[in-house]
Design an enzyme around this catalytic site. Structure first.
Site, PDB file in Angstrom:
ATOM      1  CD  GLU A 116    -111.586 -45.964  35.085  1.00  0.00           C
ATOM      2  OE1 GLU A 116    -112.180 -44.887  35.030  1.00  0.00           O
ATOM      3  OE2 GLU A 116    -111.496 -46.832  34.436  1.00  0.00           O
ATOM      4  N   GLY A 155    -120.071 -46.654  34.572  1.00  0.00           N
ATOM      5  CA  GLY A 155    -121.259 -46.581  33.712  1.00  0.00           C
ATOM      6  C   GLY A 155    -122.509 -47.085  34.469  1.00  0.00           C
ATOM      7  CE  LYS A 179    -116.561 -45.955  29.360  1.00  0.00           C
ATOM      8  NZ  LYS A 179    -117.051 -46.879  30.353  1.00  0.00           N
ATOM      9  CB  SER A 211    -120.904 -43.138  38.204  1.00  0.00           C
ATOM     10  OG  SER A 211    -121.320 -44.419  37.236  1.00  0.00           O
ATOM     11  CD  GLU A 268    -115.669 -50.028  29.502  1.00  0.00           C
ATOM     12  OE1 GLU A 268    -115.084 -49.578  28.685  1.00  0.00           O
ATOM     13  OE2 GLU A 268    -116.566 -49.488  30.339  1.00  0.00           O
ATOM     14  CG  HIS A 273    -111.256 -49.097  30.879  1.00  0.00           C
ATOM     15  ND1 HIS A 273    -112.458 -49.899  30.854  1.00  0.00           N
ATOM     16  CD2 HIS A 273    -111.709 -47.715  31.143  1.00  0.00           C
ATOM     17  CE1 HIS A 273    -113.389 -49.113  31.239  1.00  0.00           C
ATOM     18  NE2 HIS A 273    -112.743 -47.790  31.524  1.00  0.00           N
ATOM     19  CG  ASN A 293    -112.392 -44.475  28.441  1.00  0.00           C
ATOM     20  OD1 ASN A 293    -112.225 -44.411  27.233  1.00  0.00           O
ATOM     21  ND2 ASN A 293    -112.796 -45.315  29.251  1.00  0.00           N
TER      22      ASN A 293
HETATM   23  C1  PEP Z   1    -114.745 -45.467  32.484  1.00  0.00           C
HETATM   24  O1  PEP Z   1    -115.070 -45.930  31.628  1.00  0.00           O
HETATM   25  O2  PEP Z   1    -113.286 -44.992  32.594  1.00  0.00           O
HETATM   26  C2  PEP Z   1    -115.524 -44.671  33.292  1.00  0.00           C
HETATM   27  C3  PEP Z   1    -114.996 -44.052  34.359  1.00  0.00           C
HETATM   28  O3  PEP Z   1    -116.841 -44.405  32.819  1.00  0.00           O
HETATM   29  P1  PEP Z   1    -118.021 -43.605  33.665  1.00  0.00           P
HETATM   30  O4  PEP Z   1    -117.683 -42.269  33.915  1.00  0.00           O
HETATM   31  O5  PEP Z   1    -119.178 -43.513  32.418  1.00  0.00           O
HETATM   32  O6  PEP Z   1    -118.420 -44.555  34.824  1.00  0.00           O
END
Ligand code: PEP
Length: 252
Positions: free
Chosen positions: A169, A175, A11, A215, A99, A97, A9
């Site tokens: 998630e 993040g 973003k 992460s 976000e 997601h 992803n």
């Molecule tokens: C995401 O935004 O889907 C995600 C998993 O981000 P990160 O791996 O940076 O935590």
């Protein structure tokens, strides 16, 4: 047998040139990687979807948009419909997601509409769910995930649901550099599979790919992916570095 998948992803990162370069670099490295049947999906910004489709080997790499509209078409300036995404050759869309839930106020009912339209356009949906830290600390995480999944997806037919990939998630892990422990991931993935089994039966639940996101990196992917109900990952930050992304893909 369900598919193992590692999806990136990106973003709102890269621009047209650097994004295309990253896609080409990943494509070259994927051609030499030991994939062991793992499916790869790149979730790229809208401006890149059509050209990334043209610049990667479609036998190895699928392409996803990171959103699609809650309306079929019409006077919704700035929106991109599921049909438009499909017309680029992309096969997937990421919906729900955290976000988008947070910054764009996407609710379960909006996501229900978006999912229906995406499936009607023959896109597969990577449907994200996850609790915030406060909800986990209050021991509400199971209830939250159940609501997010059932309110947006459980009106679907079994045939429609077979085109859903779930991404669990935990928002506190996205993040932040804090990853869910292997046990926390397995516990939630097995809970999600049980929910799906109760609604659609064991066979469909057993065939549903459930990804972990938050992460995930080359250092922790192998342990996370070794859990029986963790079928791969949705990768944010680490998907922007071709070498890290390939290492994660090779973690099965
Ligand atoms: C995401 O935004 O889907 C995600 C998993 O981000 P990160 O791996 O940076 O935590």
């Amino acid at each position: 047998m369900r598919k193992k998948i590692v999806a990136g992803n990106w973003k709102m990162n890269t621009n047209y040139d650097s994004g295309l370069e990253l896609a080409r670099e990943i494509n070259e490295k994927v051609a030499k990687a030991n994939l062991k049947g793992t499916g790869i999906i790149l979730g790229v910004p809208f401006i890149l979807v059509a050209d990334v489709v043209k610049n990667v080997d479609k036998d190895n790499i699928g392409v996803a948009a990171q959103n699609s509209a809650a309306w079929e078409k019409g006077a919704y300036t700035g929106e991109i419909s599921a049909d438009m995404v499909k017309s680029t050759g992309a096969g997937y869309v990421i919906l729900g997601h955290s976000e988008r839930r947070k910054y764009f106020k996407e609710t379960e009912s909006i996501l229900k509409e978006k999912t229906e339209l995406a499936l009607a356009s023959n896109l597969e949906v990577i449907f994200c769910c996850g609790e915030v830290l406060e909800e986990r600390n209050d021991n509400k995480h199971f209830e939250i995930i159940k609501r997010q999944i059932s309110d947006s997806l459980f009106h679907l037919s079994a045939g429609e649901f077979s085109n859903i990939i779930i991404a669990y998630e935990p928002v506190w892990a996205i993040g932040t550099g804090v990853t869910a422990s292997s046990d926390q991931a397995q516990e939630m993935h097995s809970f999600i599979r049980k929910l799906i089994a109760e609604k659609f039966g064991d066979e469909l639940a057993g065939n549903t790919t459930i990804l972990y996101g938050g992460s995930c990196n080359p250092g922790n992917a192998r342990e996370l992916f070794s859990n029986p109900d963790v079928d791969g990952g949705l990768i944010g930050g680490a998907s922007l570095k071709a070498d890290d992304f390939i290492k994660i893909i090779e973690s099965f």
